[in-house]
Design a protein around this motif. Structure first.
Motif, PDB file in Angstrom:
ATOM      1  N   UNK A   3      25.667   4.916 -46.216  1.00  0.00           N
ATOM      2  CA  UNK A   3      25.994   3.684 -46.944  1.00  0.00           C
ATOM      3  C   UNK A   3      24.721   2.887 -47.247  1.00  0.00           C
ATOM      4  N   UNK A   4      23.802   2.856 -46.305  1.00  0.00           N
ATOM      5  CA  UNK A   4      22.541   2.138 -46.538  1.00  0.00           C
ATOM      6  C   UNK A   4      21.752   2.731 -47.684  1.00  0.00           C
ATOM      7  N   UNK A   5      21.720   4.041 -47.743  1.00  0.00           N
ATOM      8  CA  UNK A   5      21.027   4.708 -48.842  1.00  0.00           C
ATOM      9  C   UNK A   5      21.736   4.444 -50.162  1.00  0.00           C
ATOM     10  N   UNK A  62      30.616  -1.301 -56.406  1.00  0.00           N
ATOM     11  CA  UNK A  62      29.354  -0.784 -56.943  1.00  0.00           C
ATOM     12  C   UNK A  62      29.133  -1.259 -58.371  1.00  0.00           C
ATOM     13  N   UNK A  63      30.174  -1.196 -59.194  1.00  0.00           N
ATOM     14  CA  UNK A  63      30.025  -1.600 -60.587  1.00  0.00           C
ATOM     15  C   UNK A  63      29.734  -3.098 -60.700  1.00  0.00           C
ATOM     16  N   UNK A  64      30.446  -3.901 -59.925  1.00  0.00           N
ATOM     17  CA  UNK A  64      30.227  -5.350 -59.978  1.00  0.00           C
ATOM     18  C   UNK A  64      28.821  -5.721 -59.511  1.00  0.00           C
ATOM     19  N   UNK A  96      25.368 -18.342 -58.996  1.00  0.00           N
ATOM     20  CA  UNK A  96      26.721 -17.896 -58.669  1.00  0.00           C
ATOM     21  C   UNK A  96      26.855 -16.376 -58.775  1.00  0.00           C
ATOM     22  N   UNK A  97      26.197 -15.796 -59.771  1.00  0.00           N
ATOM     23  CA  UNK A  97      26.214 -14.336 -59.895  1.00  0.00           C
ATOM     24  C   UNK A  97      25.562 -13.704 -58.672  1.00  0.00           C
ATOM     25  N   UNK A  98      24.407 -14.240 -58.281  1.00  0.00           N
ATOM     26  CA  UNK A  98      23.702 -13.713 -57.104  1.00  0.00           C
ATOM     27  C   UNK A  98      24.571 -13.875 -55.857  1.00  0.00           C
ATOM     28  N   UNK A  99      25.222 -15.025 -55.713  1.00  0.00           N
ATOM     29  CA  UNK A  99      26.100 -15.245 -54.563  1.00  0.00           C
ATOM     30  C   UNK A  99      27.241 -14.234 -54.571  1.00  0.00           C
ATOM     31  N   UNK A 100      27.796 -13.936 -55.736  1.00  0.00           N
ATOM     32  CA  UNK A 100      28.861 -12.943 -55.823  1.00  0.00           C
ATOM     33  C   UNK A 100      28.396 -11.555 -55.428  1.00  0.00           C
ATOM     34  N   UNK A 101      27.201 -11.179 -55.886  1.00  0.00           N
ATOM     35  CA  UNK A 101      26.639  -9.873 -55.526  1.00  0.00           C
ATOM     36  C   UNK A 101      26.450  -9.785 -54.016  1.00  0.00           C
ATOM     37  N   UNK A 103      27.936 -11.581 -51.733  1.00  0.00           N
ATOM     38  CA  UNK A 103      29.252 -11.595 -51.109  1.00  0.00           C
ATOM     39  C   UNK A 103      29.896 -10.222 -51.103  1.00  0.00           C
ATOM     40  N   UNK A 104      29.804  -9.511 -52.207  1.00  0.00           N
ATOM     41  CA  UNK A 104      30.357  -8.160 -52.262  1.00  0.00           C
ATOM     42  C   UNK A 104      29.648  -7.222 -51.296  1.00  0.00           C
ATOM     43  N   UNK A 105      28.345  -7.371 -51.190  1.00  0.00           N
ATOM     44  CA  UNK A 105      27.572  -6.532 -50.269  1.00  0.00           C
ATOM     45  C   UNK A 105      28.033  -6.768 -48.838  1.00  0.00           C
TER      46      UNK A 105
END
Length: 109
Positions: A3-5, A62-64, A96-101, A103-105
């Motif tokens: 997953x890390x890779x 992954x797509x988001x 907000x986009x960065x926060x969403x990315x 958050x998903x991570x």
């Protein structure tokens, strides 16, 4: 692939998305040869790496994340390289986009 890779591969795929998006601007509608080649190569590599990451990561996540990295990075570099607006509201929306990315991570584990 761990997953890390997969996350590292996805990050590089996002960076390549920034390259091809900015290359589109530089290609002036595919009328300039070198930037046009950069766009095609970077886009192909970006899609390929995204597909590799999706072997391990959920497709939606992954797509988001991929599009978020590309959108935020392209917007910031557009300000730096092309003098695009750096208005406070625009910067807040990029945040907000960065926060969403992020958050998903972190929600993915």
């Amino acid at each position: 692939m761990s997953a890390g890779q997969a996350w590292a591969v996805l990050f590089v795929a996002g960076l390549l998305e920034i390259v091809w998006a900015l290359g589109l601007k530089a290609s002036e509608g595919f009328t300039r040869w070198v930037p046009s080649v950069v766009v095609v190569v970077a886009a192909a590599a970006s899609f390929w790496l995204l597909a590799l990451a999706m072997r391990v990561l959920p497709a939606g996540t992954a797509y988001a994340v991929w599009t978020g990295i590309g959108a935020a990075g392209t917007a910031v570099l557009g300000m730096v390289l092309f003098g695009e607006s750096a208005a406070a509201l625009r910067l807040a929306c990029i945040g907000l986009i960065v926060a969403g990315v992020l958050g998903l991570k972190f929600a993915s584990g």
